[in-house]
Design an enzyme around this catalytic site. Structure first.
Site, PDB file in Angstrom:
ATOM      1  N   ARG A 185     -10.367 -11.513   1.991  1.00 16.33           N
ATOM      2  CA  ARG A 185     -11.221 -12.586   1.457  1.00 16.33           C
ATOM      3  C   ARG A 185     -10.533 -13.950   1.541  1.00 16.33           C
ATOM      4  NH1 ARG A 185     -11.446  -9.362  -4.082  1.00 16.33           N
ATOM      5  NH2 ARG A 185     -11.174  -7.733  -2.505  1.00 16.33           N
ATOM      6  N   LYS A 222       0.837  -1.197   0.000  1.00 14.34           N
ATOM      7  CA  LYS A 222       0.000   0.000   0.000  1.00 14.34           C
ATOM      8  C   LYS A 222       0.876   1.252   0.000  1.00 14.34           C
ATOM      9  CE  LYS A 222      -3.745  -2.009   2.805  1.00 14.34           C
ATOM     10  NZ  LYS A 222      -4.883  -1.773   1.890  1.00 14.34           N
TER      11      LYS A 222
END
EC number: 3.4.11.1
Length: 516
Positions: free
Chosen positions: A374, A300
């Site tokens: 996920r 990120k």
């Protein structure tokens, strides 16, 4: 802070009635306009027309968001009387009620009042009952009075230094310690139960906020596991904490792929509350517990990365919810499941393009290591099949795309079942912790196709929140399932930076409704 309820006879206000009660502050609501009613009228009579004169002279009009503090009012036992504007009665909504509570809390926070007789609950919106008014009052007062993590040594030292230099530290508590919520005599029993529930929900929200706000060097996966053990011990829940070897034995390849880059050991937390009897199928809550998310190899940007400590707010809310359920003693079986780890880059971290096998046997091409939530959830969603659940709700700060779609007002709700979706939406509206239903059309599944595995873990930029939910849906075909994407609602940035405690109110209301 201590909350209680008191049934009052409004026809006996003055002299030996409730207005003679000794307290630091009497809190009374006034609607906008010349006509006084309810508690305001009783107060006006007891004070020989004082309230009416204030309204008539324009000193207090009852407009929404306004207040007037009166001191040593003749005919009243309270040291102070706080008049709170409710706005126009025809426009008195849930939000208007909440605004009135917050206005009162702000006004009291600037005083040294330690106790209050709270006479706003009778003036709940027309469609709401006394239970709603009491629960809402307690959760909002506690929310406004929340202060960050004073029990932690580092923060204590900072606070002491600030106090010595005269600087504000943001952790100064208001003086308010005791709130008595006045209700109609016919509502006494419901109000008493609501006070217990409101306190439990507020406790759950505070736990959720504490866990979210803690820095990630304190709130590690092991810290979350120890917190779960503590909850289980206090409330006599069944706790099972699985370490790396047990996770490996379960073939949770997707979860393990995320853990590879971190020195912190992963944990898989299972808490069971058995309040509904052996034959009742449980509601299972699954919370994403990434205690810090760098994005892994798909790193990120550095700006704002400190807020990635909040990537475990799904886990925090699940723990806060099951604690609240236990404190309320709901006649319901609830299981909380939390896969927790860090997502870090390293020489042994999972790389984009790696293919892993999930617990379900389905293979996944990890196209982006920053779509890690996920991956840990899909194995947890397979694991919970063993409980033969009545419903499974997973909670996750899953996608930035959900923030683009819904902002910071509504959580994103995905569900195949209309009945489950409607129950969650209704619970959110009642708890003022709202969600918005999003699509799960089969056509979105095409975006998850992979040339090298059963699926990719991302589906491109279009409908990013939807395709993330579609990914999870592939692991939930054996039970009724819903997904809450709380990326936009779990915490706030800027001057009000911090965890919100959402969606604990929504989840607890949903469970209370099922237990009714």
């Amino acid at each position: 802070m201590e909350f209680s309820t008191k049934a009052l006879d409004w026809s006996k206000a003055g002299q030996n009635g409730f207005l003679a009660t000794k307290t630091d502050c009497l809190v009374v609501g006034l609607f906008e306009g010349q006509n006084l009613g309810g508690v305001a009228k009783a107060l006006d009579v007891a004070t020989k027309g004082l309230v009416g004169r204030l309204v008539k002279q324009g000193d207090f009009e009852g407009k929404r968001g306004t207040h007037l503090m009166l001191h040593e009012v003749a005919g009243v036992g309270a040291a102070r009387v706080l008049l709170v504007g409710l706005g126009k009665e025809a426009d008195f909504t849930d939000k208007a009620f909440a605004d009135a509570v917050r206005t009162a809390v702000r006004a009291l926070s600037s005083t040294r009042a330690t106790s209050a007789l709270w006479c706003l609950a009778q003036q709940a919106p027309q469609q709401r009952d006394v239970s709603w008014a009491v629960i809402t009052t307690i959760t909002l007062v506690r929310e406004a009075g929340y202060r960050l993590l004073e029990r932690h040594p580092g923060l204590k030292r900072a606070n002491a230094q600030n106090a010595a230099s005269g600087k504000p530290n943001g952790n100064d508590k208001s003086s308010l310690r005791k709130v008595v919520i006045a209700v109609d005599s016919g509502d006494a029993r419901a109000a008493t139960q609501a006070a217990v529930r409101g306190t439990a929900i507020a406790n759950g929200m505070e736990l959720t906020r504490d866990l979210g706000n803690l820095p990630s060097n304190i709130c590690t996966p092991t810290y979350l596991a120890n917190t779960a053990r503590s909850i289980a011990k206090r409330h006599k829940l069944k706790a099972e904490i699985l370490g790396r070897k047990q996770i490996e034995a379960l073939n949770m390849g997707a979860f393990l792929a995320v853990t590879k880059g971190s020195a912190e050991p992963p944990q898989f937390i299972v808490l069971r509350y058995d309040g509904g009897g052996a034959r009742q199928a449980p509601v299972v809550l699954v919370g994403k517990g990434i205690t810090f998310d760098t994005g892994g190899i798909s790193l990120k940007p550095g700006e704002g990365m400190d807020e990635m400590k909040y990537d475990m707010c799904g886990a925090a809310s699940v723990l806060g919810t099951i604690q609240a359920v236990a404190e309320m003693g709901l006649k319901l079986n609830v299981v909380a499941v939390v896969p927790t780890c860090e997502n870090m880059p390293s020489g042994v971290a999972t790389k984009p393009g790696d293919v892993v096998t999930s617990m379900s046997g389905q293979t996944i091409e990890i196209l982006n290591t920053d779509a890690e939530g996920r991956l840990i959830l899909c194995d947890a969603l397979t694991y919970v099949e063993r409980f033969k659940p009545a419903a499974v709700i997973d909670v996750a700060t899953l996608t930035g795309a959900c923030i683009i779609a819904l902002g910071h007002v509504n959580s994103g709700l995905y569900a195949r079942s209309d009945a489950l979706a409607d129950a969650l939406l209704q619970a959110g509206r009642r708890a003022m912790d709202t969600a918005w239903r999003m699509p799960l059309d089969d056509e979105y599944q095409d975006q998850l196709k992979s040339n090298f595995a059963d699926m990719g873990n991302i589906g491109g930029r279009p409908a990013g929140s939807v395709t993330a939910a579609c990914f999870l849906a592939r692991f939930t075909e054996k039970y009724d399932w819903a997904h809450l994407d709380i990326a936009g609602t779990a915490w706030k940035s800027g001057a009000a930076k911090g965890a919100t405690g959402r969606p604990v109110p929504l989840l607890t209301q949903f469970l209370m409704d099922r237990a009714a």
